[in-house]
Scaffold this motif. Structure first.
Motif, PDB file in Angstrom:
ATOM      1  N   UNK A  49       0.946  -1.231  -0.023  1.00 15.42           N
ATOM      2  CA  UNK A  49       0.042   0.006   0.113  1.00 15.42           C
ATOM      3  C   UNK A  49       0.890   1.171   0.082  1.00 15.42           C
ATOM      4  N   UNK A  50       1.970   1.341   0.797  1.00 14.20           N
ATOM      5  CA  UNK A  50       2.788   2.393   0.621  1.00 14.20           C
ATOM      6  C   UNK A  50       3.442   2.702  -0.457  1.00 14.20           C
ATOM      7  N   UNK A  51       3.875   1.468  -1.205  1.00 11.65           N
ATOM      8  CA  UNK A  51       4.698   1.713  -2.516  1.00 11.65           C
ATOM      9  C   UNK A  51       3.590   2.244  -3.474  1.00 11.65           C
ATOM     10  N   UNK A  52       2.036   1.782  -3.555  1.00 10.00           N
ATOM     11  CA  UNK A  52       1.505   2.288  -4.276  1.00 10.00           C
ATOM     12  C   UNK A  52       1.082   3.856  -4.071  1.00 10.00           C
ATOM     13  N   UNK A  53       1.167   4.168  -2.638  1.00  9.49           N
ATOM     14  CA  UNK A  53       0.862   5.703  -2.355  1.00  9.49           C
ATOM     15  C   UNK A  53       2.066   6.446  -2.901  1.00  9.49           C
ATOM     16  N   UNK A  54       3.460   5.924  -2.970  1.00  6.55           N
ATOM     17  CA  UNK A  54       4.372   6.693  -3.335  1.00  6.55           C
ATOM     18  C   UNK A  54       4.201   6.892  -4.969  1.00  6.55           C
ATOM     19  N   UNK A  55       4.132   6.034  -5.728  1.00  5.65           N
ATOM     20  CA  UNK A  55       4.253   6.171  -6.935  1.00  5.65           C
ATOM     21  C   UNK A  55       2.773   6.664  -7.500  1.00  5.65           C
ATOM     22  N   UNK A  56       1.750   6.675  -6.906  1.00  2.00           N
ATOM     23  CA  UNK A  56       0.609   7.592  -7.285  1.00  2.00           C
ATOM     24  C   UNK A  56       0.928   8.893  -6.954  1.00  2.00           C
ATOM     25  N   UNK A  57       1.749   9.336  -5.978  1.00  2.00           N
ATOM     26  CA  UNK A  57       2.119  10.557  -5.437  1.00  2.00           C
ATOM     27  C   UNK A  57       2.973  11.325  -6.620  1.00  2.00           C
ATOM     28  N   UNK A  58       3.829  10.487  -7.092  1.00  4.37           N
ATOM     29  CA  UNK A  58       4.799  11.065  -8.028  1.00  4.37           C
ATOM     30  C   UNK A  58       4.025  11.081  -9.436  1.00  4.37           C
ATOM     31  N   UNK A  59       2.982  10.384  -9.812  1.00  8.77           N
ATOM     32  CA  UNK A  59       2.205  10.707 -10.856  1.00  8.77           C
ATOM     33  C   UNK A  59       1.483  12.035 -10.822  1.00  8.77           C
ATOM     34  N   UNK A  60       0.839  12.244  -9.601  1.00  6.73           N
ATOM     35  CA  UNK A  60      -0.100  13.505  -9.538  1.00  6.73           C
ATOM     36  C   UNK A  60       0.983  14.540  -9.350  1.00  6.73           C
ATOM     37  N   UNK A  61       2.329  14.548  -8.912  1.00 10.38           N
ATOM     38  CA  UNK A  61       3.095  15.730  -9.024  1.00 10.38           C
ATOM     39  C   UNK A  61       3.546  16.113 -10.429  1.00 10.38           C
ATOM     40  N   UNK A  62       3.756  14.949 -10.993  1.00 14.79           N
ATOM     41  CA  UNK A  62       4.111  15.236 -12.563  1.00 14.79           C
ATOM     42  C   UNK A  62       2.892  15.752 -13.566  1.00 14.79           C
ATOM     43  N   UNK A  85     -14.453  12.080 -14.230  1.00 16.69           N
ATOM     44  CA  UNK A  85     -13.998  11.102 -15.074  1.00 16.69           C
ATOM     45  C   UNK A  85     -12.669  10.695 -14.466  1.00 16.69           C
ATOM     46  N   UNK A  86     -11.868  11.620 -13.543  1.00 19.64           N
ATOM     47  CA  UNK A  86     -10.653  11.141 -12.992  1.00 19.64           C
ATOM     48  C   UNK A  86     -11.038   9.872 -11.893  1.00 19.64           C
ATOM     49  N   UNK A  87     -11.865   9.769 -11.421  1.00 18.27           N
ATOM     50  CA  UNK A  87     -12.513   8.646 -10.716  1.00 18.27           C
ATOM     51  C   UNK A  87     -12.388   7.422 -11.616  1.00 18.27           C
ATOM     52  N   UNK A  88     -13.082   7.660 -12.892  1.00 23.55           N
ATOM     53  CA  UNK A  88     -13.256   6.613 -13.800  1.00 23.55           C
ATOM     54  C   UNK A  88     -11.679   5.878 -14.304  1.00 23.55           C
ATOM     55  N   UNK A  89     -10.760   6.790 -14.445  1.00 21.52           N
ATOM     56  CA  UNK A  89      -9.643   6.352 -15.075  1.00 21.52           C
ATOM     57  C   UNK A  89      -8.855   5.604 -13.930  1.00 21.52           C
ATOM     58  N   UNK A  90      -9.474   5.739 -12.437  1.00 25.00           N
ATOM     59  CA  UNK A  90      -8.620   4.992 -11.465  1.00 25.00           C
ATOM     60  C   UNK A  90      -9.272   3.926 -11.407  1.00 25.00           C
ATOM     61  N   UNK A  91     -10.585   3.696 -11.434  1.00 13.17           N
ATOM     62  CA  UNK A  91     -11.295   2.476 -11.189  1.00 13.17           C
ATOM     63  C   UNK A  91     -11.353   1.473 -12.483  1.00 13.17           C
ATOM     64  N   UNK A 110       0.350   1.526 -12.419  1.00 13.05           N
ATOM     65  CA  UNK A 110       1.125   0.646 -11.782  1.00 13.05           C
ATOM     66  C   UNK A 110       0.901   0.718 -10.110  1.00 13.05           C
ATOM     67  N   UNK A 111       0.743   1.903  -9.725  1.00 17.04           N
ATOM     68  CA  UNK A 111       0.333   2.078  -8.358  1.00 17.04           C
ATOM     69  C   UNK A 111      -0.940   1.382  -8.055  1.00 17.04           C
ATOM     70  N   UNK A 112      -1.709   1.032  -8.950  1.00 22.62           N
ATOM     71  CA  UNK A 112      -3.178   0.521  -8.798  1.00 22.62           C
ATOM     72  C   UNK A 112      -2.841  -0.908  -8.411  1.00 22.62           C
ATOM     73  N   UNK A 113      -1.853  -1.417  -8.764  1.00 19.08           N
ATOM     74  CA  UNK A 113      -1.487  -3.065  -8.302  1.00 19.08           C
ATOM     75  C   UNK A 113      -1.044  -3.032  -6.969  1.00 19.08           C
ATOM     76  N   UNK A 114      -0.824  -2.020  -6.072  1.00 21.63           N
ATOM     77  CA  UNK A 114      -0.632  -2.077  -4.615  1.00 21.63           C
ATOM     78  C   UNK A 114      -1.315  -1.473  -3.972  1.00 21.63           C
ATOM     79  N   UNK A 115      -2.385  -0.481  -4.168  1.00 23.80           N
ATOM     80  CA  UNK A 115      -3.066   0.253  -3.403  1.00 23.80           C
ATOM     81  C   UNK A 115      -4.640   0.319  -3.957  1.00 23.80           C
ATOM     82  N   UNK A 116      -5.607   0.479  -2.819  1.00 25.56           N
ATOM     83  CA  UNK A 116      -7.071   0.520  -3.375  1.00 25.56           C
ATOM     84  C   UNK A 116      -7.284   1.837  -3.904  1.00 25.56           C
ATOM     85  N   UNK A 117      -8.265   1.949  -4.784  1.00 26.93           N
ATOM     86  CA  UNK A 117      -8.536   3.169  -5.762  1.00 26.93           C
ATOM     87  C   UNK A 117      -9.087   4.431  -5.156  1.00 26.93           C
ATOM     88  N   UNK A 118      -9.412   4.271  -3.711  1.00 23.95           N
ATOM     89  CA  UNK A 118      -9.608   5.571  -2.896  1.00 23.95           C
ATOM     90  C   UNK A 118      -8.379   6.235  -2.386  1.00 23.95           C
TER      91      UNK A 118
END
Length: 311
Positions: free
Chosen positions: A8-21, A173-179, A243-251
């Motif tokens: 989960x922490x790995x998913x949080x990290x990579x999703x944080x990097x994606x958001x910053x980019x 739609x951002x919720x859609x592309x996560x789920x 990639x992050x969706x493999x480790x952490x839940x959508x919310x």
């Protein structure tokens, strides 16, 4: 993949990097939409097609025939088409139009509302209850979003109404592309899903507005700007998000979108001369606090275990 604390922490990290980019890309999109005079439909056609072709070439070099594995069943193809149309296409369109009518900082903050729709979907469709720390993080971040949009004046918004509505659409739609890609992201490489999804979106955008029909004046600035958006606004962040969706839940992944408006706001002040008062700064700080709450909550789950949410 089992949702352990480390995963989960790995998913949080990579999703944080994606958001910053994405935050960096948002500033570039505002420059394009308001300074380069590019029609939205032409811009989206060339952006998605260019990114899709590049991603599929990379996928073929990395995975060979596995690139076509997403077409192995109608179920997988259905998820891919839903992701391409209701996730990628819809989000790119609503995001661009909202920025064009308003500004990148406000639009990226509005897109952050995506956790609300994911949580509501989990509650009403799958009858799930979110983790208490997730809800606390969401509430704190939502307060920050409201402060940033209103600038402390709750009688009016700091952006036009049409930009607000398109921005809310961007959040949905951002919720859609996560789920939507989660069911197939578990069995197929993220770059393959992203490549086909973006390519399909590019084909559909070009069916409506081909890039070779009545193109705008192409300058060096246009080429550089679009190339930057393709890289920082499509290939890198969407790939990291999958990639992050493999480790952490959508919310959880969607809550990390909070870094996007913070990054865009700072860059908009530095490079685009956007004014910002102390209320907006407080709003951004609250968003960062929400991320800290989220991370601490997930770390504490290690002792009691963690329940995966597949929604």
């Amino acid at each position: 993949m089992k949702a352990t604390s480390n995963n989960v922490m790995k998913g949080i990290f990579w999703s944080a990097v994606a958001s910053a980019v994405w935050g960096i890309s948002g500033t570039t999109v505002q420059f394009i939409s308001q300074n380069q005079n590019l029609p939205a439909d032409w811009y989206l056609s060339i952006r998605t097609m260019g990114a899709g072709v590049i991603l599929l070439i990379i996928s073929l070099l990395m995975y060979g025939k596995k690139t076509f594995g997403v077409f192995s069943s109608w179920r997988t193809l259905g998820h891919l088409l839903a992701y391409a149309i209701f996730g990628l296409m819809a989000n790119l369109l609503t995001f661009y139009i909202s920025i064009q009518k308003g500004n990148a900082s406000a639009t990226t903050i509005l897109q952050y509302l995506s956790p609300l729709f994911i949580v509501l979907g989990g509650i009403f469709i799958k009858k799930q209850r979110p983790l208490s720390t997730d809800m606390l993080a969401f509430v704190v971040a939502l307060v920050g979003v409201i402060l940033a949009i209103t600038k402390g004046d709750f009688t009016q918004m700091s952006i036009p109404m049409d930009s607000l509505l398109w921005g809310i659409g961007s959040g949905i739609t951002a919720a859609f592309y996560v789920v939507l890609p989660k069911p197939i992201a578990k069995d197929h490489p993220p770059i393959v899903i992203l490549g086909w999804g973006t390519f399909i979106a590019g084909v559909l955008f070009n069916a409506y507005r081909p890039v070779w029909v009545d193109p705008p004046v192409i300058t060096g600035g246009v080429v550089l700007s679009i190339s930057t958006v393709i890289l920082l606004g499509t290939i890198i962040p969407f790939g990291l998000l999958l990639y992050s969706s493999r480790f952490a839940p959508s919310d959880v992944i969607s809550i990390m979108d909070a870094l996007q408006p913070a990054t865009t706001a700072v860059l908009s002040v530095i490079f685009l001369g956007l004014g910002m008062n102390w209320v907006e700064v407080v709003g951004i700080v609250l968003v960062i606090v929400a991320i800290y709450i989220l991370q601490r909550g997930r770390k504490n789950m290690e002792q009691v275990g963690y329940r995966e949410e597949d929604f």
